[in-house]
Enzyme design. Structure first.
Site, PDB file in Angstrom:
ATOM      1  N   ASP A   1      -1.423  51.598 -47.013  1.00  0.00           N
ATOM      2  CA  ASP A   1      -1.392  52.544 -45.882  1.00  0.00           C
ATOM      3  C   ASP A   1      -2.734  53.255 -45.754  1.00  0.00           C
ATOM      4  OD1 ASP A   1       0.010  53.906 -43.772  1.00  0.00           O
ATOM      5  OD2 ASP A   1      -0.099  55.697 -45.027  1.00  0.00           O
TER       6      ASP A   1
ATOM      7  N   GLU B   1     -11.482  53.463 -44.083  1.00  0.00           N
ATOM      8  CA  GLU B   1     -10.537  53.570 -42.959  1.00  0.00           C
ATOM      9  C   GLU B   1     -11.017  54.445 -41.799  1.00  0.00           C
ATOM     10  OE1 GLU B   1      -7.207  55.330 -45.155  1.00  0.00           O
ATOM     11  OE2 GLU B   1      -7.418  57.137 -43.937  1.00  0.00           O
TER      12      GLU B   1
ATOM     13  N   ARG C   1      -4.927  57.243 -51.462  1.00  0.00           N
ATOM     14  CA  ARG C   1      -6.198  57.252 -50.743  1.00  0.00           C
ATOM     15  C   ARG C   1      -6.868  55.905 -50.967  1.00  0.00           C
ATOM     16  NH1 ARG C   1      -4.598  60.711 -48.148  1.00  0.00           N
ATOM     17  NH2 ARG C   1      -5.363  62.818 -47.787  1.00  0.00           N
TER      18      ARG C   1
ATOM     19  N   HIS D   1      -2.578  54.631 -42.101  1.00  0.00           N
ATOM     20  CA  HIS D   1      -2.387  55.984 -42.678  1.00  0.00           C
ATOM     21  C   HIS D   1      -1.243  56.709 -41.957  1.00  0.00           C
ATOM     22  CE1 HIS D   1      -4.772  59.062 -45.194  1.00  0.00           C
ATOM     23  NE2 HIS D   1      -3.528  59.487 -45.061  1.00  0.00           N
TER      24      HIS D   1
HETATM   25  P1  NAI Z   1       0.519  66.456 -55.893  1.00  0.00           P
HETATM   26  O1  NAI Z   1      -0.642  67.342 -56.077  1.00  0.00           O
HETATM   27  O2  NAI Z   1       1.882  67.047 -55.769  1.00  0.00           O
HETATM   28  O3  NAI Z   1       0.571  65.358 -57.055  1.00  0.00           O
HETATM   29  C1  NAI Z   1      -0.573  64.720 -57.550  1.00  0.00           C
HETATM   30  C2  NAI Z   1      -0.318  64.410 -59.019  1.00  0.00           C
HETATM   31  O4  NAI Z   1      -1.441  63.681 -59.498  1.00  0.00           O
HETATM   32  C3  NAI Z   1      -0.154  65.650 -59.895  1.00  0.00           C
HETATM   33  O5  NAI Z   1       1.030  65.544 -60.663  1.00  0.00           O
HETATM   34  C4  NAI Z   1      -1.406  65.644 -60.775  1.00  0.00           C
HETATM   35  O6  NAI Z   1      -1.169  66.152 -62.076  1.00  0.00           O
HETATM   36  C5  NAI Z   1      -1.748  64.165 -60.805  1.00  0.00           C
HETATM   37  N1  NAI Z   1      -3.158  63.901 -61.071  1.00  0.00           N
HETATM   38  C6  NAI Z   1      -4.239  64.454 -60.461  1.00  0.00           C
HETATM   39  N2  NAI Z   1      -5.386  63.938 -60.951  1.00  0.00           N
HETATM   40  C7  NAI Z   1      -5.016  63.044 -61.903  1.00  0.00           C
HETATM   41  C8  NAI Z   1      -5.745  62.177 -62.771  1.00  0.00           C
HETATM   42  N3  NAI Z   1      -7.082  62.132 -62.772  1.00  0.00           N
HETATM   43  N4  NAI Z   1      -5.029  61.405 -63.632  1.00  0.00           N
HETATM   44  C9  NAI Z   1      -3.685  61.465 -63.657  1.00  0.00           C
HETATM   45  N5  NAI Z   1      -2.941  62.258 -62.860  1.00  0.00           N
HETATM   46  C10 NAI Z   1      -3.598  63.025 -61.978  1.00  0.00           C
HETATM   47  O7  NAI Z   1       0.170  65.573 -54.589  1.00  0.00           O
HETATM   48  P2  NAI Z   1       1.180  64.787 -53.646  1.00  0.00           P
HETATM   49  O8  NAI Z   1       1.658  65.683 -52.559  1.00  0.00           O
HETATM   50  O9  NAI Z   1       2.175  64.059 -54.465  1.00  0.00           O
HETATM   51  O10 NAI Z   1       0.181  63.733 -52.957  1.00  0.00           O
HETATM   52  C11 NAI Z   1      -0.490  62.745 -53.704  1.00  0.00           C
HETATM   53  C12 NAI Z   1      -1.584  62.123 -52.842  1.00  0.00           C
HETATM   54  O11 NAI Z   1      -0.982  61.396 -51.775  1.00  0.00           O
HETATM   55  C13 NAI Z   1      -2.475  63.157 -52.104  1.00  0.00           C
HETATM   56  O12 NAI Z   1      -3.544  63.582 -52.936  1.00  0.00           O
HETATM   57  C14 NAI Z   1      -2.981  62.389 -50.918  1.00  0.00           C
HETATM   58  O13 NAI Z   1      -4.204  61.755 -51.270  1.00  0.00           O
HETATM   59  C15 NAI Z   1      -1.906  61.312 -50.697  1.00  0.00           C
HETATM   60  N6  NAI Z   1      -1.177  61.505 -49.434  1.00  0.00           N
HETATM   61  C16 NAI Z   1      -1.095  60.457 -48.553  1.00  0.00           C
HETATM   62  C17 NAI Z   1      -0.415  60.584 -47.363  1.00  0.00           C
HETATM   63  C18 NAI Z   1      -0.277  59.433 -46.391  1.00  0.00           C
HETATM   64  O14 NAI Z   1       0.181  59.643 -45.267  1.00  0.00           O
HETATM   65  N7  NAI Z   1      -0.627  58.214 -46.761  1.00  0.00           N
HETATM   66  C19 NAI Z   1       0.197  61.864 -46.993  1.00  0.00           C
HETATM   67  C20 NAI Z   1       0.108  62.882 -48.007  1.00  0.00           C
HETATM   68  C21 NAI Z   1      -0.568  62.710 -49.175  1.00  0.00           C
END
Ligand code: NAI
Length: 332
Positions: A259, A264, A235, A296
């Site tokens: 991205d 944005e 993000r 994005h």
């Molecule tokens: P997920 O929920 O599977 O993984 C997120 C990880 O971050 C988890 O392992 C969690 O323990 C860790 N985490 C959360 N808060 C934390 C903190 N304060 N300190 C350390 N670790 C922390 O999520 P996923 O599916 O891997 O997606 C990650 C991010 O990617 C999403 O939140 C979203 O913002 C972004 N995203 C971007 C996309 C794009 O098209 N550019 C598409 C999909 C997601």
């Protein structure tokens, strides 16, 4: 059973067919984004579907509640753009799509790394102009490079699997480390300090929360190795844009693959080619030859779109049928 009318905001041509094919709801598609000014489009819609750049702040949610909206389905994983406290107080249920093709995002992050490391974007620009000169295009191999992966959830772990194939040394950080991840690969969980001081690439895969806001700031940029790269498909708010620009201007950083961008909402996924943009920070970022800005689109594959639609429709049916909402997000 009477078919519910559902308003779908910020829809794109390429995603409508996935919803139009469904017979048990009537969808009204709007190109416009949802803000407190556009809630008047909701007429007899008790449910709506939104996307990443709709502004679901308190004013918008209050207006939606007045219009009888009881359900918001997010066609995305992140929910940092929803005032969940307000939604809970107003009795509006919110569901999301927790995971959809994490591989699509991870592959895109890898693409940014390779493109920057091999100056691929610059080569393509040159050959388009019939310039086949190679001076200035000496790149770096990813082989055995140290890559910091911040966030080892679905996307982070998928990226780690890909980086393993390049024999990278992986330094990982997550508030919930997964010991299984370290088995059979060159991966170690460590501190953010070590990640920023030792990595050749740092890739961000944590959600945007008050704790992760500006995770990359002046201090982290100063810690980074000379010539290291920042990759952000997470993000925009994870990176302090001013700190990033300063790190690029002083050539401390080798480049950035972005991205996502803090501001944005105004520009991404829209065409400004005739008008240009007013955002000086974004314009400055795009002026660097070693910065890749994309709109994005990391998730944007056929696989993701079909998975997003399938989960969005499942969520919607659970709500319509008064069943437990397995993908609900609420204020805690
Ligand atoms: P997920 O929920 O599977 O993984 C997120 C990880 O971050 C988890 O392992 C969690 O323990 C860790 N985490 C959360 N808060 C934390 C903190 N304060 N300190 C350390 N670790 C922390 O999520 P996923 O599916 O891997 O997606 C990650 C991010 O990617 C999403 O939140 C979203 O913002 C972004 N995203 C971007 C996309 C794009 O098209 N550019 C598409 C999909 C997601």
């Amino acid at each position: 059973m009477e078919r519910k009318r559902i308003a779908v905001f910020d829809t794109k041509k390429y995603e409508r067919p996935y919803y139009e094919a469904v017979g048990d709801f009537t969808f009204d598609f709007f190109d416009t984004r949802l803000t407190s000014e556009t809630t008047s489009l909701c007429q007899n819609h008790t449910g709506i579907l939104c996307f990443v750049n709709d502004s679901l702040d308190r004013a918008c949610l209050e207006s939606l509640a007045k219009r009888g909206v009881r359900y918001i389905g997010l066609r995305c994983a992140g929910f940092n753009h929803v005032d969940l406290k307000a939604a809970t107080e107003l009795n509006i249920r919110v569901c999301r799509v927790p995971g959809y093709s994490p591989q699509s995002v991870a592959e895109f992050a890898l693409l940014q790394m390779l493109c920057l490391a091999r100056k691929f974007h610059r080569s393509l620009n040159r050959t388009k102009e019939m310039n086949f000169e190679l001076d200035g295009l000496v790149g770096q191999a990813l082989f055995e490079k140290t890559v910091g992966v911040i966030g080892t959830g679905q996307i982070g772990r998928s990226l780690i699997g890909l980086l393993d194939g390049f024999h990278c040394q992986i330094l990982a950080f997550d508030e919930l480390p997964d010991p299984q991840m370290t088995k059979g690969r060159s991966l170690r969980y460590t501190t953010l300090d070590e990640i920023f001081t030792r990595s050749d690439f740092v890739s961000l895969h944590v959600p945007l929360t008050p704790e992760t806001l500006h995770l990359v700031d002046n201090h982290r940029v100063a810690q980074m190795k000379e010539g290291a790269f920042i990759i952000n498909t997470g993000r925009g708010g994870l990176v302090n844009t001013k700190a990033l620009i300063d790190g690029l201007k002083t050539k401390k950083l080798g480049g950035a693959g972005l991205d996502v961008y803090e501001e944005e909402e105004k520009y991404f996924s829209r065409d400004f080619s005739d008008r240009g943009i007013d955002d000086d920070q974004l314009a400055r970022l795009m002026s660097f030859p070693n910065v890749l800005v994309t709109s994005h689109q990391a998730y944007l594959t056929k696989l993701s779109l079909s998975q997003i639609a399938a989960t969005t429709l499942d969520n919607l049916r659970l709500w319509r049928d008064n069943k437990t909402l397995s993908n609900e997000v609420s204020f805690t």
